[in-house]
Scaffold this active site. Sequence first.
Site, PDB file in Angstrom:
ATOM      1  N   HIS A  70       0.817  -1.209   0.000  1.00  0.00           N
ATOM      2  CA  HIS A  70       0.000   0.000   0.000  1.00  0.00           C
ATOM      3  C   HIS A  70       0.854   1.265   0.000  1.00  0.00           C
ATOM      4  O   HIS A  70       0.439   2.292  -0.553  1.00  0.00           O
ATOM      5  CB  HIS A  70      -0.943   0.004   1.208  1.00  0.00           C
ATOM      6  CG  HIS A  70      -2.175  -0.811   0.994  1.00  0.00           C
ATOM      7  ND1 HIS A  70      -3.405  -0.261   0.750  1.00  0.00           N
ATOM      8  CD2 HIS A  70      -2.359  -2.156   0.968  1.00  0.00           C
ATOM      9  CE1 HIS A  70      -4.301  -1.226   0.593  1.00  0.00           C
ATOM     10  NE2 HIS A  70      -3.688  -2.378   0.729  1.00  0.00           N
ATOM     11  N   PRO A 167      -5.076  -0.963  -6.288  1.00  0.00           N
ATOM     12  CA  PRO A 167      -6.131  -1.766  -6.908  1.00  0.00           C
ATOM     13  C   PRO A 167      -7.239  -2.116  -5.917  1.00  0.00           C
ATOM     14  O   PRO A 167      -6.983  -2.391  -4.752  1.00  0.00           O
ATOM     15  CB  PRO A 167      -5.390  -3.026  -7.360  1.00  0.00           C
ATOM     16  CG  PRO A 167      -3.970  -2.608  -7.513  1.00  0.00           C
ATOM     17  CD  PRO A 167      -3.749  -1.577  -6.435  1.00  0.00           C
ATOM     18  N   ASP A 255       3.268 -19.421   0.615  1.00  0.00           N
ATOM     19  CA  ASP A 255       3.632 -20.574  -0.205  1.00  0.00           C
ATOM     20  C   ASP A 255       2.788 -20.583  -1.476  1.00  0.00           C
ATOM     21  O   ASP A 255       2.010 -19.667  -1.733  1.00  0.00           O
ATOM     22  CB  ASP A 255       3.481 -21.884   0.583  1.00  0.00           C
ATOM     23  CG  ASP A 255       2.032 -22.141   1.031  1.00  0.00           C
ATOM     24  OD1 ASP A 255       1.121 -21.414   0.580  1.00  0.00           O
ATOM     25  OD2 ASP A 255       1.823 -23.061   1.835  1.00  0.00           O
TER      26      ASP A 255
END
Length: 327
Positions: A70, A167, A255
């Site tokens: 951000h 976004p 992961d």
Amino acid sequence: MAIVKMPFCFLAFFCLLQLFSIFHIGNAELEMNYYRESCPRAEEIIRQQVETLYYKHGNTAVSWLRNLFHDCVVKSCDASLLLETARGVESEQKSTRSFGMRNFKYVKTIKDALEKECPRTVSCADIVALSARDGIVMLKGPKIDMIKTGRRDSRGSYLRDVEALVPNHNDSLASVLSNFNSIGIDVEATVALLGAHSVGRVHCVNLVHRLYPTIDPTLDPNYALYLRKRCPTPNPNPKEVLYSRNDPQTPMVVDNMYYKNIMAHKGLLVIDDELATDPRTAPFVAKMAADNGYFHEQFSRAIRLLSETNPLTGDEGEIRKDCRYVN
């Protein structure tokens, strides 16, 4: 041949000018171990604080990662995100794009430890970058060694720009790829960055349009029913704790399970489904789903690129004493 002699004072001035130019340019770039002389233990202190906070409040590690994103996609990696509304500054944290962000108060814990060791030396912007790096390790993600430092802090915020630059949860893939490309992050790195969705959670406010009144046909039907249990109403209260984990299997691990999930149509957001099916990104998704090492390699590269987005350096900005306020 006549030899033109320059006055000594002119030569001296010229040499000083050249030296100043070299010195200034050198200072205007990020570098590895920037604080090696001014605050040798800076990175160690940040790492220790990140670890201590993680064992007290595990979700802080996710917050550090989200802070980096951000902060850096809005103009510059300059800690503008951390500024609170005060002294004529309107905080970026007020934006709807900052919905669900938390743990800002613990940035002060890290900064206070640094101020005790080296007053007015380590920038809040470098805290954002290095805490993200160390938070990723706490989330069992890759150890990223090549994070440069030397950023300086903004003297203002960019609240009015946040909506356009960060976004939305359900922006189109085309829009997201364009936004990242504008700050020098290629498609492969963007796919890797979105792998950060492997940790954290999404509030039902940002999910229900895929569940009600009818279920989005791109969702796995059984998974959609599970999500309806997590979000039992089409009008959730944004102040209530109603959410679903991005990755139910390994929710606090960076992961490649995220990619396996979205290939099985078990992504929470519209962009998750588009990422797995769009021909520009699907090959990278498949490769990352199959190879966690490859994902970690590209995720590390993407974090480095993101962390070096248009930083303030040299004489630009300032070093804030308190990350919440300009000096």
